[in-house]
Scaffold this motif. Structure first.
Motif, PDB file in Angstrom:
ATOM      1  N   ILE A  51      14.865  30.461 -13.602  1.00  0.00           N
ATOM      2  CA  ILE A  51      16.098  31.250 -13.675  1.00  0.00           C
ATOM      3  C   ILE A  51      17.327  30.434 -13.268  1.00  0.00           C
ATOM      4  N   SER A  52      17.089  29.305 -12.580  1.00  0.00           N
ATOM      5  CA  SER A  52      18.208  28.413 -12.250  1.00  0.00           C
ATOM      6  C   SER A  52      18.594  27.544 -13.438  1.00  0.00           C
ATOM      7  N   LYS A  53      17.726  27.549 -14.454  1.00  0.00           N
ATOM      8  CA  LYS A  53      17.951  26.767 -15.676  1.00  0.00           C
ATOM      9  C   LYS A  53      18.084  25.276 -15.371  1.00  0.00           C
ATOM     10  N   ILE A  54      17.169  24.822 -14.525  1.00  0.00           N
ATOM     11  CA  ILE A  54      17.118  23.399 -14.214  1.00  0.00           C
ATOM     12  C   ILE A  54      15.719  22.891 -14.531  1.00  0.00           C
ATOM     13  N   ASP A  55      15.579  21.592 -14.570  1.00  0.00           N
ATOM     14  CA  ASP A  55      14.273  20.964 -14.706  1.00  0.00           C
ATOM     15  C   ASP A  55      13.791  20.593 -13.308  1.00  0.00           C
ATOM     16  N   ILE A  56      12.513  20.718 -13.061  1.00  0.00           N
ATOM     17  CA  ILE A  56      11.994  20.420 -11.730  1.00  0.00           C
ATOM     18  C   ILE A  56      12.324  18.988 -11.309  1.00  0.00           C
ATOM     19  N   ASN A  57      12.457  18.098 -12.283  1.00  0.00           N
ATOM     20  CA  ASN A  57      12.790  16.706 -11.983  1.00  0.00           C
ATOM     21  C   ASN A  57      14.244  16.517 -11.569  1.00  0.00           C
ATOM     22  N   ASP A  58      15.045  17.587 -11.680  1.00  0.00           N
ATOM     23  CA  ASP A  58      16.434  17.520 -11.226  1.00  0.00           C
ATOM     24  C   ASP A  58      16.545  17.676  -9.710  1.00  0.00           C
ATOM     25  N   LEU A  59      15.476  18.157  -9.076  1.00  0.00           N
ATOM     26  CA  LEU A  59      15.504  18.365  -7.627  1.00  0.00           C
ATOM     27  C   LEU A  59      15.646  17.034  -6.899  1.00  0.00           C
ATOM     28  N   LYS A  60      16.496  17.030  -5.880  1.00  0.00           N
ATOM     29  CA  LYS A  60      16.729  15.815  -5.102  1.00  0.00           C
ATOM     30  C   LYS A  60      15.919  15.791  -3.806  1.00  0.00           C
ATOM     31  N   SER A  61      15.493  16.975  -3.345  1.00  0.00           N
ATOM     32  CA  SER A  61      14.727  17.046  -2.107  1.00  0.00           C
ATOM     33  C   SER A  61      14.088  18.427  -1.986  1.00  0.00           C
ATOM     34  N   ILE A  62      13.081  18.516  -1.130  1.00  0.00           N
ATOM     35  CA  ILE A  62      12.475  19.798  -0.758  1.00  0.00           C
ATOM     36  C   ILE A  62      12.702  19.981   0.732  1.00  0.00           C
ATOM     37  N   CYS A  63      13.169  21.160   1.120  1.00  0.00           N
ATOM     38  CA  CYS A  63      13.333  21.475   2.540  1.00  0.00           C
ATOM     39  C   CYS A  63      12.406  22.633   2.889  1.00  0.00           C
ATOM     40  N   VAL A  64      11.650  22.477   3.960  1.00  0.00           N
ATOM     41  CA  VAL A  64      10.674  23.489   4.341  1.00  0.00           C
ATOM     42  C   VAL A  64      10.868  23.890   5.800  1.00  0.00           C
ATOM     43  N   SER A  65      10.596  25.144   6.085  1.00  0.00           N
ATOM     44  CA  SER A  65      10.604  25.610   7.467  1.00  0.00           C
ATOM     45  C   SER A  65       9.380  25.045   8.178  1.00  0.00           C
ATOM     46  N   LYS A  66       9.599  24.425   9.341  1.00  0.00           N
ATOM     47  CA  LYS A  66       8.492  23.792  10.062  1.00  0.00           C
ATOM     48  C   LYS A  66       7.929  24.665  11.183  1.00  0.00           C
ATOM     49  N   GLY A  67       8.526  25.841  11.404  1.00  0.00           N
ATOM     50  CA  GLY A  67       8.065  26.718  12.462  1.00  0.00           C
ATOM     51  C   GLY A  67       9.065  26.754  13.608  1.00  0.00           C
ATOM     52  N   PRO A  68       8.720  27.476  14.671  1.00  0.00           N
ATOM     53  CA  PRO A  68       7.442  28.146  14.917  1.00  0.00           C
ATOM     54  C   PRO A  68       7.281  29.410  14.076  1.00  0.00           C
ATOM     55  N   GLY A  69       6.059  29.930  14.099  1.00  0.00           N
ATOM     56  CA  GLY A  69       5.746  31.129  13.348  1.00  0.00           C
ATOM     57  C   GLY A  69       4.259  31.218  13.101  1.00  0.00           C
ATOM     58  N   SER A  70       3.889  31.899  12.033  1.00  0.00           N
ATOM     59  CA  SER A  70       2.484  32.039  11.663  1.00  0.00           C
ATOM     60  C   SER A  70       1.939  30.687  11.204  1.00  0.00           C
ATOM     61  N   TYR A  71       0.945  30.182  11.910  1.00  0.00           N
ATOM     62  CA  TYR A  71       0.444  28.838  11.615  1.00  0.00           C
ATOM     63  C   TYR A  71      -0.099  28.734  10.191  1.00  0.00           C
ATOM     64  N   THR A  72      -0.871  29.730   9.765  1.00  0.00           N
ATOM     65  CA  THR A  72      -1.437  29.703   8.414  1.00  0.00           C
ATOM     66  C   THR A  72      -0.338  29.726   7.360  1.00  0.00           C
ATOM     67  N   SER A  73       0.644  30.592   7.551  1.00  0.00           N
ATOM     68  CA  SER A  73       1.744  30.695   6.590  1.00  0.00           C
ATOM     69  C   SER A  73       2.559  29.410   6.540  1.00  0.00           C
ATOM     70  N   LEU A  74       2.795  28.811   7.701  1.00  0.00           N
ATOM     71  CA  LEU A  74       3.535  27.553   7.746  1.00  0.00           C
ATOM     72  C   LEU A  74       2.795  26.448   7.004  1.00  0.00           C
ATOM     73  N   ARG A  75       1.486  26.390   7.174  1.00  0.00           N
ATOM     74  CA  ARG A  75       0.691  25.357   6.501  1.00  0.00           C
ATOM     75  C   ARG A  75       0.776  25.501   4.981  1.00  0.00           C
TER      76      ARG A  75
END
Length: 214
Positions: A51-75
Motif C-alpha cells: 500500500i506504500s507503493k514501494i519496492d522492498i529493495n527501496d528500504l534503507k533500514s529496518i528498525c525493531v523494538s528491542k524490549g522490554p516486553g513479552s520475550y516470545t513476541s520480541l523474538r
C-alpha cells in the motif's frame, strides 16, 4: 530518501509502519489477547509495502523494538527484522519499547512514566521529562513501590501503558498523578526516532542482536 520499516512486537499489539524521512506514510497494527505476531507480522509487512507503493529493495533500514516486553513476541519481531536486514543487505536499528511509548503523550510540565506489564503486580518502567529525555533507567517496579511515592511528591506524573489502573492503586499515590490505561507501543511512534538513529548511523550488529529483557 530514507525509507525505514518499523516493527513493534513487545506487547500484544502487533504493529508495522513504513516511514519516509522520519514521517509515517503507512501503518498497520492489531491488538489481540491471543498475541498473533507469528501469524500476522509477515502479512502486515507485505501489505505495508504494497500500500506504500514501494519496492522492498527501496528500504534503507529496518528498525525493531528491542524490549522490554513479552520475550516470545520480541523474538518474533527481532527474527523478522534480522532476516530482512540479512537478505536485503541493509542495517538494523533498534529502539526500546518504553522510549517508543514516551512519544504517545505530550505534556507541558511534569514527568512521563510509561509502563509495560511484566508479571503479577510488576511493570517495566522508566522516567522521562517533558522533553521526552530519559532521566531514570529501565527497571521493574511494583505499583506499591516507594519509588512511585517519591517521584509523585508535589510533581505531576503521567502514568500510562498496557495497564488497567484500579482505584486501589491510584489511592497509593498523590493528587498529582494522571492515568491513561490501555496504551501500547506502536510502530507509528518509531518513525521519527528511527530516522534520527539512521541519520546518526546508530546501527546494531545483526548477528549479535538479541531482545532486551530484564
Amino acid at each position: 530518501m530514507s525509507l525505514i520499516l518499523n516493527l513493534e512486537t513487545s506487547t500484544k499489539n502487533c504493529s508495522v509502519s513504513i516511514s519516509k524521512n522520519g514521517i509515517c506514510i503507512t501503518s498497520i497494527e492489531e491488538c489481540s489477547e491471543k498475541y498473533l505476531h507469528s501469524e500476522k507480522l509477515h502479512t502486515f509487512i507485505q501489505y505495508a509495502i504494497k500500500i506504500s507503493k514501494i519496492d522492498i529493495n527501496d528500504l534503507k533500514s529496518i528498525c525493531v523494538s528491542k524490549g522490554p516486553g513479552s520475550y516470545t513476541s520480541l523474538r518474533i519481531g527481532i527474527s523478522a527484522a534480522k532476516g530482512l536486514c540479512f537478505s536485503l543487505g541493509i542495517p538494523l536499528l533498534s529502539l526500546d519499547s518504553l522510549t517508543i511509548m514516551s512519544q504517545k503523550i505530550d505534556i507541558k510540565d511534569g514527568f512521563l512514566l510509561p509502563m509495560i506489564h511484566a508479571k503479577s503486580d510488576f511493570f517495566y518502567t522508566s522516567l522521562f521529562n517533558k522533553s521526552k529525555n530519559r532521566i531514570a533507567p529501565i527497571s521493574i517496579k511494583n505499583i506499591n513501590d516507594q519509588y512511585f511515592r517519591f517521584i509523585t511528591k508535589n510533581q505531576k506524573v503521567y502514568f500510562f501503558g498496557n495497564v488497567n489502573f484500579q482505584e486501589k492503586e491510584k489511592s497509593l499515590l498523590t493528587d498529582y498523578f494522571h492515568f491513561f490505561s490501555h496504551i501500547y507501543p506502536s510502530a507509528i511512534d518509531m518513525s521519527f526516532l528511527s530516522y534520527v538513529k539512521f541519520c546518526n548511523k546508530k546501527f546494531n550488529k545483526i548477528e549479535n542482536f538479541i531482545p532486551f529483557y530484564l
